[in-house]
Write a protein that holds these residues in place. Structure first.
Motif, PDB file in Angstrom:
ATOM      1  N   PHE A  78      -2.280  -5.027  -8.174  1.00 12.93           N
ATOM      2  CA  PHE A  78      -3.591  -5.270  -7.595  1.00 12.93           C
ATOM      3  C   PHE A  78      -4.649  -5.002  -8.649  1.00 12.93           C
ATOM      4  O   PHE A  78      -4.423  -4.244  -9.586  1.00 12.93           O
ATOM      5  CB  PHE A  78      -3.830  -4.339  -6.399  1.00 12.93           C
ATOM      6  N   SER A  79      -5.794  -5.622  -8.485  1.00 11.69           N
ATOM      7  CA  SER A  79      -6.920  -5.356  -9.364  1.00 11.69           C
ATOM      8  C   SER A  79      -8.191  -5.455  -8.517  1.00 11.69           C
ATOM      9  O   SER A  79      -8.105  -5.651  -7.308  1.00 11.69           O
ATOM     10  CB  SER A  79      -6.933  -6.345 -10.538  1.00 11.69           C
ATOM     11  N   ALA A  80      -9.344  -5.304  -9.170  1.00  8.46           N
ATOM     12  CA  ALA A  80     -10.594  -5.278  -8.414  1.00  8.46           C
ATOM     13  C   ALA A  80     -11.747  -5.819  -9.231  1.00  8.46           C
ATOM     14  O   ALA A  80     -11.743  -5.757 -10.460  1.00  8.46           O
ATOM     15  CB  ALA A  80     -10.907  -3.837  -7.984  1.00  8.46           C
ATOM     16  N   PHE A  81     -12.720  -6.372  -8.496  1.00  8.56           N
ATOM     17  CA  PHE A  81     -14.046  -6.620  -9.038  1.00  8.56           C
ATOM     18  C   PHE A  81     -14.900  -5.530  -8.383  1.00  8.56           C
ATOM     19  O   PHE A  81     -15.300  -5.659  -7.222  1.00  8.56           O
ATOM     20  CB  PHE A  81     -14.563  -8.009  -8.658  1.00  8.56           C
ATOM     21  N   ILE A 127      -5.873 -13.467  -5.900  1.00  9.12           N
ATOM     22  CA  ILE A 127      -5.727 -13.715  -4.464  1.00  9.12           C
ATOM     23  C   ILE A 127      -6.446 -12.568  -3.751  1.00  9.12           C
ATOM     24  O   ILE A 127      -5.965 -11.434  -3.734  1.00  9.12           O
ATOM     25  CB  ILE A 127      -4.245 -13.786  -4.046  1.00  9.12           C
ATOM     26  N   THR A 128      -7.608 -12.864  -3.203  1.00 10.57           N
ATOM     27  CA  THR A 128      -8.453 -11.845  -2.579  1.00 10.57           C
ATOM     28  C   THR A 128      -7.799 -11.282  -1.317  1.00 10.57           C
ATOM     29  O   THR A 128      -7.305 -12.041  -0.489  1.00 10.57           O
ATOM     30  CB  THR A 128      -9.824 -12.450  -2.226  1.00 10.57           C
ATOM     31  N   VAL A 129      -7.809  -9.953  -1.191  1.00  7.03           N
ATOM     32  CA  VAL A 129      -7.332  -9.315   0.046  1.00  7.03           C
ATOM     33  C   VAL A 129      -8.451  -8.561   0.769  1.00  7.03           C
ATOM     34  O   VAL A 129      -8.326  -8.255   1.948  1.00  7.03           O
ATOM     35  CB  VAL A 129      -6.112  -8.386  -0.200  1.00  7.03           C
ATOM     36  N   ALA A 130      -9.552  -8.256   0.061  1.00  5.64           N
ATOM     37  CA  ALA A 130     -10.721  -7.624   0.687  1.00  5.64           C
ATOM     38  C   ALA A 130     -11.935  -7.944  -0.170  1.00  5.64           C
ATOM     39  O   ALA A 130     -11.866  -7.861  -1.396  1.00  5.64           O
ATOM     40  CB  ALA A 130     -10.534  -6.119   0.787  1.00  5.64           C
ATOM     41  N   TRP A 143      -9.526   1.815  -3.110  1.00  3.67           N
ATOM     42  CA  TRP A 143      -9.063   1.450  -4.436  1.00  3.67           C
ATOM     43  C   TRP A 143      -8.001   2.407  -4.996  1.00  3.67           C
ATOM     44  O   TRP A 143      -6.995   1.952  -5.540  1.00  3.67           O
ATOM     45  CB  TRP A 143     -10.236   1.261  -5.391  1.00  3.67           C
ATOM     46  N   PRO A 144      -8.154   3.735  -4.871  1.00  3.07           N
ATOM     47  CA  PRO A 144      -7.102   4.623  -5.387  1.00  3.07           C
ATOM     48  C   PRO A 144      -5.736   4.347  -4.736  1.00  3.07           C
ATOM     49  O   PRO A 144      -4.696   4.560  -5.364  1.00  3.07           O
ATOM     50  CB  PRO A 144      -7.597   6.025  -5.031  1.00  3.07           C
ATOM     51  N   GLU A 145      -5.744   3.876  -3.511  1.00  2.00           N
ATOM     52  CA  GLU A 145      -4.504   3.575  -2.799  1.00  2.00           C
ATOM     53  C   GLU A 145      -3.827   2.304  -3.354  1.00  2.00           C
ATOM     54  O   GLU A 145      -2.607   2.186  -3.313  1.00  2.00           O
ATOM     55  CB  GLU A 145      -4.844   3.382  -1.314  1.00  2.00           C
ATOM     56  N   PHE A 146      -4.628   1.379  -3.876  1.00  2.00           N
ATOM     57  CA  PHE A 146      -4.083   0.081  -4.307  1.00  2.00           C
ATOM     58  C   PHE A 146      -3.966  -0.082  -5.819  1.00  2.00           C
ATOM     59  O   PHE A 146      -3.165  -0.887  -6.282  1.00  2.00           O
ATOM     60  CB  PHE A 146      -4.930  -1.062  -3.731  1.00  2.00           C
ATOM     61  N   GLU A 147      -4.728   0.695  -6.610  1.00  2.00           N
ATOM     62  CA  GLU A 147      -4.752   0.404  -8.045  1.00  2.00           C
ATOM     63  C   GLU A 147      -3.411   0.625  -8.727  1.00  2.00           C
ATOM     64  O   GLU A 147      -3.127  -0.021  -9.729  1.00  2.00           O
ATOM     65  CB  GLU A 147      -5.868   1.171  -8.755  1.00  2.00           C
ATOM     66  N   LYS A 148      -2.546   1.470  -8.168  1.00  2.00           N
ATOM     67  CA  LYS A 148      -1.237   1.698  -8.790  1.00  2.00           C
ATOM     68  C   LYS A 148      -0.093   1.131  -7.941  1.00  2.00           C
ATOM     69  O   LYS A 148       1.068   1.297  -8.271  1.00  2.00           O
ATOM     70  CB  LYS A 148      -1.029   3.197  -9.026  1.00  2.00           C
ATOM     71  N   ARG A 149      -0.432   0.476  -6.838  1.00  2.00           N
ATOM     72  CA  ARG A 149       0.597  -0.082  -5.955  1.00  2.00           C
ATOM     73  C   ARG A 149       1.363  -1.196  -6.675  1.00  2.00           C
ATOM     74  O   ARG A 149       0.781  -2.061  -7.298  1.00  2.00           O
ATOM     75  CB  ARG A 149      -0.035  -0.614  -4.672  1.00  2.00           C
TER      76      ARG A 149
END
Length: 188
Positions: A78-81, A127-130, A143-149
């Motif tokens: 996962f990644s983020a903007f 692929i946007t999830v949120a 984000w802390p929950e997903f950044e290393k998933r």
């Protein structure tokens, strides 16, 4: 006039996984906007198109797609903007970057479709999830929950998908198959 965009959609099993993640964000972090479209990799951002000219749009996309080769797609993690968007990371490949650039050039020269924002920044496949309705506070919590998933998927994209907005959500309008060189028999 209707709103459309052009994307690559992953196979159903990957869509199901992505939709579960989107639903998790809706339930846990009050972010449901991403549920308003099927999981996808946007190639041509939303644009307005006259309903009367739909056949021209579809014929042009069919012509473009028929000249393309299937593209191997890798989804990894996962990644983020920051501070509002969480997405499944699409590994950038030259084939994917070329497909997107070729489509943008084709739709501009053949259909007059221009996305000014896309011209000013590099293509970042995802692929946007949120997004949008994910508050900054909920982003910080999620984000802390997903950044290393861990997440690893691979698939071959073999068609373009045209999506149409119905006023509430995005729906698949039509699909256009890429060329399949495996079916071409050489003649002697």
């Amino acid at each position: 006039m209707s709103r459309f965009f052009i994307a690559l959609l992953p196979p159903q099993d990957i869509q199901d996984y992505a939709n579960q993640v989107k639903q998790y964000f809706a339930d846990r972090y009050a972010s449901s906007a991403a549920l308003k479209s099927p999981p996808h990799i946007t190639l041509q951002p939303p644009f307005e198109w006259a309903d009367a000219n739909l056949s021209l749009l579809e014929t042009s996309l069919k012509e473009f797609a028929s000249g393309q080769q299937p593209v191997a797609i890798t989804l990894r993690g996962f990644s983020a903007f920051v501070p509002r968007v969480v997405y499944i990371n699409v590994v950038r490949s030259q084939e994917l970057l070329n497909l997107q650039a070729d489509l943008m050039a084709y739709t501009e020269s053949n259909l007059g479709i221009v996305d000014k924002v896309s011209k000013t920044r590099p293509f970042a496949p995802h692929i946007t999830v949120a997004f949008r309705d994910l508050t900054k506070q909920n982003f910080k919590a999620a984000w802390p929950e997903f950044e290393k998933r861990q997440l690893d998927f691979e698939f071959t994209a073999d068609k373009l998908t045209l999506l149409l907005h119905d006023g509430r959500r995005w729906n698949v309008k039509s699909e256009f198959a890429f060329a399949d060189d495996g079916l071409i028999l050489s003649q002697f």
